[in-house]
Scaffold this motif. Structure first.
Motif, PDB file in Angstrom:
ATOM      1  N   SER A 119       0.729  -1.107   0.096  1.00  0.00           N
ATOM      2  CA  SER A 119      -0.005  -0.110  -0.023  1.00  0.00           C
ATOM      3  C   SER A 119       0.806   1.286   0.129  1.00  0.00           C
ATOM      4  CB  SER A 119      -1.159   0.045   1.097  1.00  0.00           C
ATOM      5  OG  SER A 119      -0.240   0.137   2.246  1.00  0.00           O
ATOM      6  N   ILE A 120       0.218   2.452  -0.508  1.00  0.00           N
ATOM      7  CA  ILE A 120       1.086   3.518  -0.678  1.00  0.00           C
ATOM      8  C   ILE A 120       0.170   4.674   0.098  1.00  0.00           C
ATOM      9  CG2 ILE A 120       2.170   5.365  -2.052  1.00  0.00           C
ATOM     10  CD1 ILE A 120       2.946   2.943  -3.965  1.00  0.00           C
ATOM     11  N   THR A 121       0.492   5.466   0.884  1.00  0.00           N
ATOM     12  CA  THR A 121      -0.226   6.719   1.091  1.00  0.00           C
ATOM     13  C   THR A 121       0.497   7.897   1.014  1.00  0.00           C
ATOM     14  OG1 THR A 121      -1.360   5.287   2.873  1.00  0.00           O
ATOM     15  CG2 THR A 121      -1.353   7.802   3.247  1.00  0.00           C
ATOM     16  N   LEU A 122       0.198   8.830   0.320  1.00  0.00           N
ATOM     17  CA  LEU A 122       0.841   9.986   0.083  1.00  0.00           C
ATOM     18  C   LEU A 122       0.559  11.098   0.918  1.00  0.00           C
ATOM     19  CD1 LEU A 122       0.843  10.015  -3.931  1.00  0.00           C
ATOM     20  CD2 LEU A 122       2.552   9.245  -2.312  1.00  0.00           C
ATOM     21  N   PRO A 123       1.373  12.056   1.536  1.00  0.00           N
ATOM     22  CA  PRO A 123       0.805  12.994   2.333  1.00  0.00           C
ATOM     23  C   PRO A 123       0.216  14.388   1.697  1.00  0.00           C
ATOM     24  CG  PRO A 123       3.121  13.356   1.670  1.00  0.00           C
ATOM     25  CD  PRO A 123       2.811  12.039   0.972  1.00  0.00           C
ATOM     26  N   GLU A 124      -0.199  15.189   2.405  1.00  0.00           N
ATOM     27  CA  GLU A 124      -1.090  16.366   2.028  1.00  0.00           C
ATOM     28  C   GLU A 124       0.041  17.385   1.419  1.00  0.00           C
ATOM     29  OE1 GLU A 124      -4.300  17.412   1.370  1.00  0.00           O
ATOM     30  OE2 GLU A 124      -5.011  15.237   2.347  1.00  0.00           O
ATOM     31  N   THR A 125       1.085  17.128   1.285  1.00  0.00           N
ATOM     32  CA  THR A 125       2.177  18.253   0.765  1.00  0.00           C
ATOM     33  C   THR A 125       2.186  17.831  -0.801  1.00  0.00           C
ATOM     34  OG1 THR A 125       3.803  16.754   1.490  1.00  0.00           O
ATOM     35  CG2 THR A 125       3.335  18.576   2.806  1.00  0.00           C
ATOM     36  N   VAL A 126       1.748  16.699  -1.331  1.00  0.00           N
ATOM     37  CA  VAL A 126       2.103  16.226  -2.520  1.00  0.00           C
ATOM     38  C   VAL A 126       0.930  16.631  -3.606  1.00  0.00           C
ATOM     39  CG1 VAL A 126       1.947  14.204  -4.221  1.00  0.00           C
ATOM     40  CG2 VAL A 126       3.308  14.103  -2.024  1.00  0.00           C
ATOM     41  N   THR A 127       1.502  17.396  -4.576  1.00  0.00           N
ATOM     42  CA  THR A 127       0.430  18.105  -5.691  1.00  0.00           C
ATOM     43  C   THR A 127       0.644  17.440  -6.890  1.00  0.00           C
ATOM     44  OG1 THR A 127       2.242  19.763  -6.199  1.00  0.00           O
ATOM     45  CG2 THR A 127       0.570  20.259  -4.283  1.00  0.00           C
ATOM     46  N   GLU A 128       1.552  16.474  -7.167  1.00  0.00           N
ATOM     47  CA  GLU A 128       1.736  15.947  -8.456  1.00  0.00           C
ATOM     48  C   GLU A 128       2.188  14.475  -8.501  1.00  0.00           C
ATOM     49  OE1 GLU A 128       4.519  17.063 -12.280  1.00  0.00           O
ATOM     50  OE2 GLU A 128       4.440  18.463 -10.822  1.00  0.00           O
ATOM     51  N   ILE A 129       1.829  13.688  -9.294  1.00  0.00           N
ATOM     52  CA  ILE A 129       2.295  12.393  -9.442  1.00  0.00           C
ATOM     53  C   ILE A 129       2.934  12.430 -11.161  1.00  0.00           C
ATOM     54  CG2 ILE A 129       1.601  10.103  -9.885  1.00  0.00           C
ATOM     55  CD1 ILE A 129      -0.462  10.404  -7.475  1.00  0.00           C
ATOM     56  N   GLY A 130       3.964  11.751 -11.047  1.00  0.00           N
ATOM     57  CA  GLY A 130       4.706  11.866 -12.327  1.00  0.00           C
ATOM     58  C   GLY A 130       4.030  10.692 -13.276  1.00  0.00           C
ATOM     59  N   PHE A 169       3.702   2.333 -11.051  1.00  0.00           N
ATOM     60  CA  PHE A 169       3.571   1.439 -12.225  1.00  0.00           C
ATOM     61  C   PHE A 169       4.077   0.141 -12.055  1.00  0.00           C
ATOM     62  CE2 PHE A 169       4.153  -0.292 -16.314  1.00  0.00           C
ATOM     63  CZ  PHE A 169       3.393   0.505 -17.090  1.00  0.00           C
ATOM     64  N   GLY A 170       3.236  -1.018 -12.185  1.00  0.00           N
ATOM     65  CA  GLY A 170       4.023  -2.460 -12.203  1.00  0.00           C
ATOM     66  C   GLY A 170       4.311  -3.175 -10.961  1.00  0.00           C
ATOM     67  N   CYS A 171       3.493  -2.282  -9.952  1.00  0.00           N
ATOM     68  CA  CYS A 171       3.689  -2.966  -8.596  1.00  0.00           C
ATOM     69  C   CYS A 171       2.751  -4.122  -8.482  1.00  0.00           C
ATOM     70  CB  CYS A 171       3.359  -1.955  -7.390  1.00  0.00           C
ATOM     71  SG  CYS A 171       4.567  -0.516  -7.525  1.00  0.00           S
ATOM     72  N   GLU A 172       3.338  -5.386  -8.589  1.00  0.00           N
ATOM     73  CA  GLU A 172       2.503  -6.659  -8.598  1.00  0.00           C
ATOM     74  C   GLU A 172       1.576  -7.032  -7.300  1.00  0.00           C
ATOM     75  OE1 GLU A 172       3.937  -9.697 -10.412  1.00  0.00           O
ATOM     76  OE2 GLU A 172       4.643  -8.835 -12.219  1.00  0.00           O
ATOM     77  N   ASN A 173       2.100  -6.274  -6.152  1.00  0.00           N
ATOM     78  CA  ASN A 173       1.816  -6.555  -4.829  1.00  0.00           C
ATOM     79  C   ASN A 173       0.929  -5.625  -4.121  1.00  0.00           C
ATOM     80  OD1 ASN A 173       2.291  -9.767  -4.589  1.00  0.00           O
ATOM     81  ND2 ASN A 173       4.517  -8.700  -4.577  1.00  0.00           N
ATOM     82  N   LEU A 174       0.730  -4.445  -5.041  1.00  0.00           N
ATOM     83  CA  LEU A 174       0.131  -3.386  -4.641  1.00  0.00           C
ATOM     84  C   LEU A 174      -1.412  -3.506  -4.460  1.00  0.00           C
ATOM     85  CD1 LEU A 174       0.565  -0.274  -3.524  1.00  0.00           C
ATOM     86  CD2 LEU A 174       0.370   0.096  -5.998  1.00  0.00           C
ATOM     87  N   LEU A 175      -1.939  -3.372  -3.258  1.00  0.00           N
ATOM     88  CA  LEU A 175      -3.471  -3.372  -3.022  1.00  0.00           C
ATOM     89  C   LEU A 175      -4.098  -2.126  -2.879  1.00  0.00           C
ATOM     90  CD1 LEU A 175      -3.213  -6.395  -0.321  1.00  0.00           C
ATOM     91  CD2 LEU A 175      -3.731  -6.754  -2.817  1.00  0.00           C
ATOM     92  N   SER A 176      -3.719  -1.106  -2.234  1.00  0.00           N
ATOM     93  CA  SER A 176      -4.349   0.204  -2.258  1.00  0.00           C
ATOM     94  C   SER A 176      -3.412   1.369  -2.157  1.00  0.00           C
ATOM     95  CB  SER A 176      -4.936   0.263  -0.852  1.00  0.00           C
ATOM     96  OG  SER A 176      -4.290   0.209   0.064  1.00  0.00           O
ATOM     97  N   VAL A 177      -4.067   2.621  -2.825  1.00  0.00           N
ATOM     98  CA  VAL A 177      -3.064   3.706  -2.835  1.00  0.00           C
ATOM     99  C   VAL A 177      -4.005   4.778  -2.513  1.00  0.00           C
ATOM    100  CG1 VAL A 177      -2.257   5.311  -4.569  1.00  0.00           C
ATOM    101  CG2 VAL A 177      -1.945   3.182  -5.105  1.00  0.00           C
ATOM    102  N   HIS A 178      -3.658   5.633  -1.428  1.00  0.00           N
ATOM    103  CA  HIS A 178      -4.249   6.602  -0.740  1.00  0.00           C
ATOM    104  C   HIS A 178      -3.768   7.960  -1.180  1.00  0.00           C
ATOM    105  CE1 HIS A 178      -6.082   3.414   1.412  1.00  0.00           C
ATOM    106  NE2 HIS A 178      -4.964   2.956   1.594  1.00  0.00           N
ATOM    107  N   LEU A 179      -4.405   8.780  -2.012  1.00  0.00           N
ATOM    108  CA  LEU A 179      -3.911  10.061  -2.526  1.00  0.00           C
ATOM    109  C   LEU A 179      -4.423  11.219  -1.662  1.00  0.00           C
ATOM    110  CD1 LEU A 179      -4.662   9.004  -6.124  1.00  0.00           C
ATOM    111  CD2 LEU A 179      -2.554   9.021  -4.769  1.00  0.00           C
ATOM    112  N   PRO A 180      -3.941  12.143  -1.606  1.00  0.00           N
ATOM    113  CA  PRO A 180      -4.150  13.568  -0.560  1.00  0.00           C
ATOM    114  C   PRO A 180      -5.226  14.337  -1.203  1.00  0.00           C
ATOM    115  CG  PRO A 180      -2.073  13.682  -1.585  1.00  0.00           C
ATOM    116  CD  PRO A 180      -2.355  12.324  -1.893  1.00  0.00           C
TER     117      PRO A 180
END
Length: 186
Positions: free
Chosen positions: A118-129, A134-145
């Motif tokens: 899982s990936i959780t991004l902080p409230e300071t992030v404004t951009e994802i490139g 990409f291609g994270c085979e075991n990634l189940l969740s992404v939490h965007l601010p």
């Protein structure tokens, strides 16, 4: 001996062993002088000359993450491919006596990060490139601010087991580029 680095973080007691007792040191800043004194060098042999050029940090590593400096106090997460488990990207990181706010996730930062679940991004992030997550085979969740404004081409894509992409309420998301959330299989 002239030390122009302004990002030096530690000096071992033997770092300047074997130099002449008459050696004097010229450094670019007080913090560097303090490091040298802490390593056992006589403070009287060290002078600070702020006019010395200093190295400009462009990239640095903290833990499993490599960052790139994007402004005086801002940084982008450039490489997190060695991370594993539940990843919480920090709002800020310290390096070279400075604190940098993490404002973006760089192109291919999590490319093929197989250990990340899982990936959780902080409230300071404004951009994802591009292809940032990409291609994270075991990634189940992404939490965007809510602060996120744009997601690049295939920014969060081709993650075979990804089941959840959540965006915090109050979202300021303005731009989803081609394939921003494409090919997430679950």
């Amino acid at each position: 001996i002239v030390i122009v680095s302004d990002v030096l973080e530690s000096v071992a007691p033997s770092a300047v062993g074997g130099v002449s007792e008459d050696a004097v040191f010229q450094v670019a800043s007080e913090p560097i002088k303090t490091l040298l004194v802490g390593s056992g060098i006589d403070a009287g042999k060290i002078t600070v000359d702020a006019s010395l050029p200093t190295e400009e940090v462009k990239e640095f590593t903290v833990g499993d993450f490599r960052y790139g400096v994007t402004g005086a106090q801002t940084a982008a997460l450039l490489d997190a491919t060695r991370a594993s488990g539940a990843v919480l990207v920090p709002e800020a990181v310290r390096f070279g006596g400075k604190e940098y706010t993490v404002t973006s996730i760089g192109d291919r930062a999590f490319l093929d990060a197989l250990g990340v679940t899982s990936i959780t991004l902080p409230e300071t992030v404004t951009e994802i490139g591009e292809q940032a997550i990409f291609g994270c085979e075991n990634l189940l969740s992404v939490h965007l601010p809510a602060s996120l404004e744009s997601v690049g081409v295939t920014g969060v894509s081709s993650n075979r087991r990804l089941k959840e992409i959540s965006i915090a309420s109050g979202s300021r998301l303005k731009e989803l580029d081609n394939g921003a959330f494409s090919d997430n299989m679950a």
